[in-house]
Scaffold this active site. Structure first.
Site, PDB file in Angstrom:
ATOM      1  N   ASP A  19       0.832  -1.206   0.000  1.00  0.00           N
ATOM      2  CA  ASP A  19       0.000   0.000   0.000  1.00  0.00           C
ATOM      3  C   ASP A  19       0.867   1.257   0.000  1.00  0.00           C
ATOM      4  OD1 ASP A  19      -2.280   1.511   0.040  1.00  0.00           O
ATOM      5  OD2 ASP A  19      -2.675   1.265   2.179  1.00  0.00           O
ATOM      6  N   HIS A  36       2.569   3.310  -9.135  1.00  0.00           N
ATOM      7  CA  HIS A  36       2.323   1.890  -9.408  1.00  0.00           C
ATOM      8  C   HIS A  36       3.496   1.260 -10.174  1.00  0.00           C
ATOM      9  CE1 HIS A  36      -1.559   2.090  -7.640  1.00  0.00           C
ATOM     10  NE2 HIS A  36      -2.101   2.843  -8.574  1.00  0.00           N
ATOM     11  N   LEU A 130      11.474 -20.340  -4.770  1.00  0.00           N
ATOM     12  CA  LEU A 130      10.439 -19.517  -4.123  1.00  0.00           C
ATOM     13  C   LEU A 130       9.084 -19.710  -4.798  1.00  0.00           C
ATOM     14  CD1 LEU A 130       9.903 -17.035  -2.100  1.00  0.00           C
ATOM     15  CD2 LEU A 130      10.055 -15.642  -4.180  1.00  0.00           C
TER      16      LEU A 130
END
Ligand code: FPP
Length: 246
Positions: A19, A36, A130
């Site tokens: 956020d 963004h 991962l």
């Protein structure tokens, strides 16, 4: 303890609410798009840091069910960024043995984006490094309702009885089934809430909130969160271990 819950000082699975992109951009007099874009770059860096830190699974909240309510141009921008990020990152993720998965409701995406997501998943399906899980058009309530409907349908079809429904059955069909539950949730951007993220899975997760805006997040902030996690005593509803009792 339930599925994948651990007392280890290192989290096996870290979930992140990224956020603060918009505020980061506004603070610099830039359009939200710049925040963004920078956020996507930071996501790339965090994937590398998480791999180096030996984290097994990383779930990033990239687009919530509620984000559709943002202005059309921002929704379009986020969808476009997602598509471009998959294209740009896929070969590198694959080369680094990362297994990529998406969770969320794909029915509202364009066929082109949905196909690209599916292709990325199948290309990396056999990787055992991962596990990178991107939550897109994801909502914790959506996930629970979807699972409840599946179970209701199974009961209606006579495939199971109501008595067979328990936490482990329920869990088995949630979006994150197959992965250990997140041990640690990190939320950047200063808000202290879960915002309809993994409501089922975060039941016993440690919650780490930081004022750092996502585009400023880096390996040092991640290391701070991991240090904080290592100092937590996880009781999962039980009493403290004898040595820790006062
Ligand atoms: C929240 O910031 C962030 C989002 C809604 C989108 C998250 C997307 C990215 C980090 C980029 C794409 C990432 C991937 C993995 C493809 P906000 O817009 O709510 O910020 P604000 O609260 O400051 O307005």
């Amino acid at each position: 303890m339930a599925r994948g819950e651990t007392q280890d000082p290192k989290p096996r699975h870290v979930a992140v609410i990224m956020d603060g992109n918009g505020r980061w951009a506004r603070n610099r007099g830039l359009p939200r798009a710049a925040g963004h874009r920078r956020g996507a770059k930071v996501a790339h860096e965090v994937v590398e840091s998480a791999s180096r830190a030996g984290i097994e699974a990383l779930t990033l909240f990239a687009f919530s069910s509620e984000n559709w309510r943002r202005p059309t141009h921002e929704v379009r921008l986020l969808m476009d960024l997602l598509r471009r990020t998959i294209r740009k990152e896929l070969a590198g993720l694959d080369a680094n043995d990362v297994r990529l998965s998406f969770i969320g409701d794909r029915s509202r995406f364009s066929a082109a984006l949905a196909n690209e997501m599916a292709a990325a998943e199948s290309r990396t399906a056999d990787n055992d490094g991962l596990r990178l899980i991107i939550a897109v058009d994801y909502g914790g309530r959506w996930d629970i309702v979807r699972r409840a409907r599946d179970l209701a349908a199974a009961v209606q079809a006579g495939d199971m009885t109501v008595d067979e429904i328990d936490e482990s059955q329920f869990s088995a069909g949630m979006s994150l089934s197959g992965w250990p539950v997140p041990d640690l949730l990190i939320r950047t951007g200063g808000e202290c809430r879960i915002s309809n993220f993994l409501l089922w899975d975060l039941a016993y997760s440690e919650l780490f909130f930081t004022d750092v805006l996502w585009p400023d997040f880096d390996e040092t902030v991640l290391a701070g969160a991991l240090d904080w996690f290592a100092g937590r005593e996880r009781r999962f509803g039980l009493v403290a271990a004898p040595a820790a009792r006062r």
